[in-house]
Write a protein that holds these residues in place. Structure first.
Motif, PDB file in Angstrom:
ATOM      1  N   SER A 184       1.320  -0.964   0.360  1.00  0.00           N
ATOM      2  CA  SER A 184       0.050   0.195  -0.100  1.00  0.00           C
ATOM      3  C   SER A 184       1.350   1.244  -0.090  1.00  0.00           C
ATOM      4  O   SER A 184       2.284   0.929   0.785  1.00  0.00           O
ATOM      5  N   ASP A 185       0.013   2.593  -0.686  1.00  0.00           N
ATOM      6  CA  ASP A 185       0.854   3.614  -0.220  1.00  0.00           C
ATOM      7  C   ASP A 185       1.368   4.057   1.228  1.00  0.00           C
ATOM      8  O   ASP A 185       2.692   4.579   1.416  1.00  0.00           O
ATOM      9  N   SER A 186       0.689   3.592   1.787  1.00  0.00           N
ATOM     10  CA  SER A 186       1.332   3.711   3.677  1.00  0.00           C
ATOM     11  C   SER A 186       2.371   3.062   3.189  1.00  0.00           C
ATOM     12  O   SER A 186       3.381   3.683   4.449  1.00  0.00           O
ATOM     13  N   GLU A 187       2.457   1.690   3.662  1.00  0.00           N
ATOM     14  CA  GLU A 187       3.439   1.322   3.724  1.00  0.00           C
ATOM     15  C   GLU A 187       4.487   1.943   2.642  1.00  0.00           C
ATOM     16  O   GLU A 187       5.964   2.156   3.048  1.00  0.00           O
ATOM     17  N   ARG A 188       4.319   1.910   1.618  1.00  0.00           N
ATOM     18  CA  ARG A 188       5.695   3.114   0.873  1.00  0.00           C
ATOM     19  C   ARG A 188       6.010   3.902   1.750  1.00  0.00           C
ATOM     20  O   ARG A 188       7.123   4.623   0.920  1.00  0.00           O
ATOM     21  N   GLN A 189       4.898   5.321   1.865  1.00  0.00           N
ATOM     22  CA  GLN A 189       5.567   5.635   2.997  1.00  0.00           C
ATOM     23  C   GLN A 189       6.072   5.197   3.791  1.00  0.00           C
ATOM     24  O   GLN A 189       7.450   5.870   4.047  1.00  0.00           O
TER      25      GLN A 189
ATOM     26  N   ASP B 105       8.398  15.489  11.780  1.00  0.00           N
ATOM     27  CA  ASP B 105       7.229  16.217  12.778  1.00  0.00           C
ATOM     28  C   ASP B 105       5.952  15.741  11.494  1.00  0.00           C
ATOM     29  O   ASP B 105       4.659  16.276  10.850  1.00  0.00           O
ATOM     30  N   ASP B 106       5.987  14.594  10.550  1.00  0.00           N
ATOM     31  CA  ASP B 106       5.055  14.280   9.432  1.00  0.00           C
ATOM     32  C   ASP B 106       4.593  15.608   8.339  1.00  0.00           C
ATOM     33  O   ASP B 106       3.340  15.808   8.337  1.00  0.00           O
ATOM     34  N   ARG B 107       5.851  16.119   8.541  1.00  0.00           N
ATOM     35  CA  ARG B 107       5.329  17.062   6.862  1.00  0.00           C
ATOM     36  C   ARG B 107       6.327  17.169   5.558  1.00  0.00           C
ATOM     37  O   ARG B 107       5.987  18.022   4.801  1.00  0.00           O
ATOM     38  N   ILE B 108       5.909  15.829   5.120  1.00  0.00           N
ATOM     39  CA  ILE B 108       5.723  15.807   4.147  1.00  0.00           C
ATOM     40  C   ILE B 108       4.535  14.678   3.784  1.00  0.00           C
ATOM     41  O   ILE B 108       4.084  14.538   4.085  1.00  0.00           O
ATOM     42  N   ARG B 109       3.940  15.569   2.472  1.00  0.00           N
ATOM     43  CA  ARG B 109       2.889  14.839   1.976  1.00  0.00           C
ATOM     44  C   ARG B 109       3.148  13.914   0.768  1.00  0.00           C
ATOM     45  O   ARG B 109       4.254  14.359  -0.335  1.00  0.00           O
ATOM     46  N   TYR B 110       2.975  12.755   0.588  1.00  0.00           N
ATOM     47  CA  TYR B 110       3.691  11.725  -0.666  1.00  0.00           C
ATOM     48  C   TYR B 110       2.677  11.656  -2.162  1.00  0.00           C
ATOM     49  O   TYR B 110       1.286  11.362  -1.544  1.00  0.00           O
TER      50      TYR B 110
ATOM     51  N   ASP C 188       5.184  20.838   4.285  1.00  0.00           N
ATOM     52  CA  ASP C 188       6.292  21.814   3.647  1.00  0.00           C
ATOM     53  C   ASP C 188       6.776  21.105   2.533  1.00  0.00           C
ATOM     54  O   ASP C 188       7.291  22.006   1.418  1.00  0.00           O
ATOM     55  N   ALA C 189       6.871  19.802   2.351  1.00  0.00           N
ATOM     56  CA  ALA C 189       7.481  19.240   1.253  1.00  0.00           C
ATOM     57  C   ALA C 189       6.236  18.462   0.723  1.00  0.00           C
ATOM     58  O   ALA C 189       4.822  18.015   1.088  1.00  0.00           O
ATOM     59  N   PHE C 190       6.990  17.712  -0.682  1.00  0.00           N
ATOM     60  CA  PHE C 190       5.875  17.192  -1.681  1.00  0.00           C
ATOM     61  C   PHE C 190       7.079  16.300  -2.080  1.00  0.00           C
ATOM     62  O   PHE C 190       8.153  16.420  -3.250  1.00  0.00           O
ATOM     63  N   VAL C 191       6.352  14.822  -2.047  1.00  0.00           N
ATOM     64  CA  VAL C 191       7.403  14.184  -3.210  1.00  0.00           C
ATOM     65  C   VAL C 191       6.302  13.386  -3.930  1.00  0.00           C
ATOM     66  O   VAL C 191       5.454  12.662  -3.623  1.00  0.00           O
ATOM     67  N   ILE C 192       6.929  13.145  -5.045  1.00  0.00           N
ATOM     68  CA  ILE C 192       5.723  12.852  -6.034  1.00  0.00           C
ATOM     69  C   ILE C 192       7.421  11.057  -6.878  1.00  0.00           C
ATOM     70  O   ILE C 192       8.851  11.423  -7.459  1.00  0.00           O
TER      71      ILE C 192
ATOM     72  N   ALA D 128      -2.365  15.689  -9.327  1.00  0.00           N
ATOM     73  CA  ALA D 128      -3.400  16.791  -8.793  1.00  0.00           C
ATOM     74  C   ALA D 128      -3.867  16.449  -7.372  1.00  0.00           C
ATOM     75  O   ALA D 128      -4.132  17.451  -7.080  1.00  0.00           O
ATOM     76  N   THR D 129      -4.406  15.464  -7.410  1.00  0.00           N
ATOM     77  CA  THR D 129      -4.878  15.399  -5.952  1.00  0.00           C
ATOM     78  C   THR D 129      -3.567  15.153  -4.895  1.00  0.00           C
ATOM     79  O   THR D 129      -4.749  15.426  -3.709  1.00  0.00           O
ATOM     80  N   ARG D 130      -3.004  14.516  -4.958  1.00  0.00           N
ATOM     81  CA  ARG D 130      -1.822  14.244  -4.158  1.00  0.00           C
ATOM     82  C   ARG D 130      -1.219  15.910  -3.548  1.00  0.00           C
ATOM     83  O   ARG D 130      -1.096  16.646  -2.416  1.00  0.00           O
ATOM     84  N   ARG D 131      -1.162  17.166  -4.277  1.00  0.00           N
ATOM     85  CA  ARG D 131      -0.447  18.597  -4.766  1.00  0.00           C
ATOM     86  C   ARG D 131      -1.795  18.659  -4.154  1.00  0.00           C
ATOM     87  O   ARG D 131      -1.100  19.377  -3.297  1.00  0.00           O
ATOM     88  N   LEU D 132      -3.076  18.881  -4.406  1.00  0.00           N
ATOM     89  CA  LEU D 132      -3.919  19.616  -3.006  1.00  0.00           C
ATOM     90  C   LEU D 132      -3.945  18.987  -2.071  1.00  0.00           C
ATOM     91  O   LEU D 132      -4.113  20.612  -1.543  1.00  0.00           O
ATOM     92  N   GLU D 133      -3.530  17.488  -1.561  1.00  0.00           N
ATOM     93  CA  GLU D 133      -3.632  17.715  -0.062  1.00  0.00           C
ATOM     94  C   GLU D 133      -2.769  18.488   0.736  1.00  0.00           C
ATOM     95  O   GLU D 133      -2.910  18.427   1.493  1.00  0.00           O
TER      96      GLU D 133
END
Length: 326
Positions: A38-43, A66-71, A107-111, A91-96
């Motif tokens: 799952s994505d949570s395991e990849r995260q 501090d859990d400040r990255i979105r994936y 503060d951070a976004f990872v694709i 785009a969906t993840r970027r909006l989140e």
């Protein structure tokens, strides 16, 4: 522009890798990403990588703590689908990410493209096209090489909405054991957007704790950036980025912070305005990263900018848009 599925057909296996196998930590993290269900395991796999010394970015370590990255994870299955599917997923993840950033929570976004074909891909023109197209799907505009590609990130402050310009960076598994090994990442390829200015503002607002005081403006961000450059482990051909002594590269003026604010002893004799590098740290898709050989180019960059973190001169656009916010 060709669709991603078509571009993937041109990917070839990296023959150099046969005689230069992945480091144990890269192999282990890559296997864990492929076995994740799952994505949570990849995260969690990537979070462990960011926490470790394998990833030199100190800002990433703070952000992941501090859990400040979105994936956003893209798999080999996703790569067989249409560009519309990929664009929508990003785009969906970027909006989140933007929604969390607005409240000061990220503060951070990872694709992260987790792909067996890309893990073993030769860094050549075909892989560069894939990287540029991924960035195009993310930023929704034409992407050029050897330039900085930016986006913007919001932060709500009282009744105002501040915006921070954010540079986008590229990482790849093919960097492992090559001269630009500070840009290696397990699993395939990756784009990151990490706003130092946004994080520094959250430090000053008390949303983020760095374990020390924030006595003046963006001092914390400058000190952390210089520490990151100073502590990065050398690659096969030496350091990719490096601080320069004031004897070698004199600063144009005095240290820009109050007397009570000082650099760590290890950096007291270092230039705080510019630093050097084997590649341009602001650029997103660097052409020098997409060559099958492992030798760095002859060109060096001796004037990579640090003043964007503190110099509020009217003409210093990067300070006002990337660090202070607008």
């Amino acid at each position: 522009m060709a669709a991603m599925a078509q571009l993937m057909d041109d990917i070839v296996v990296d023959r150099w890798r046969h005689e230069n196998p992945f480091t144990p930590e890269m192999s282990r993290a890559t296997e864990e990403l492929f076995s994740a269900g799952s994505d949570s395991e990849r995260q969690e796999v990537l979070a462990q990588w960011f926490r470790s010394t394998h990833q030199p970015c100190l800002f990433a370590r703070i952000a992941v703590k501090d859990d400040r990255i979105r994936y956003c994870f893209i798999t080999d299955e996703d790569l067989t689908k249409t560009d519309r599917h990929l664009r929508s997923k990003i785009a969906t993840r970027r909006l989140e990410w933007h929604n969390a950033a607005r409240d000061g929570l990220a503060d951070a976004f990872v694709i992260s493209v987790v792909s067996n074909r890309l893990v073993h891909a030769e860094p050549n023109t075909a892989l560069k096209r894939v990287a540029r197209h991924l960035c195009h799907l993310y930023l929704q505009r034409e992407i050029n090489e050897d330039v900085r590609e930016d986006e913007t990130l919001p932060l709500k402050r009282k009744d105002d909405l501040m915006w921070y310009r954010v540079g986008v960076d590229y990482f790849g598994a093919h960097a492992d054991r090559r001269w630009y090994c500070d840009h290696r990442i397990p699993g395939g390829i990756m784009l990151t957007a990490n706003s130092v200015g946004h994080m520094a503002a959250c430090v000053r607002l008390g949303i983020v704790s760095t374990g020390d005081d924030e006595p003046s403006r963006l001092w914390w961000a400058l000190r952390t950036t210089m520490s990151l450059i100073d502590k990065t482990q050398p690659g096969p051909t030496g350091r990719c980025t490096y601080l320069q002594s004031v004897g070698e590269k004199p600063a144009s003026g005095p240290f820009p912070f109050p007397d009570e604010v000082k650099l760590p002893k290890s950096m007291e004799d270092k230039n705080f305005e510019v630093y050097g590098g084997l590649y341009h740290t602001d650029h997103t898709i660097r052409s020098s990263f997409f060559r099958p050989d492992s030798e760095p180019p002859a060109e060096r960059f001796a004037d990579l900018d640090l003043t964007y973190l503190y110099d509020d001169a009217a003409e210093n656009e990067d300070f006002h848009e990337m660090s202070r916010g607008y």
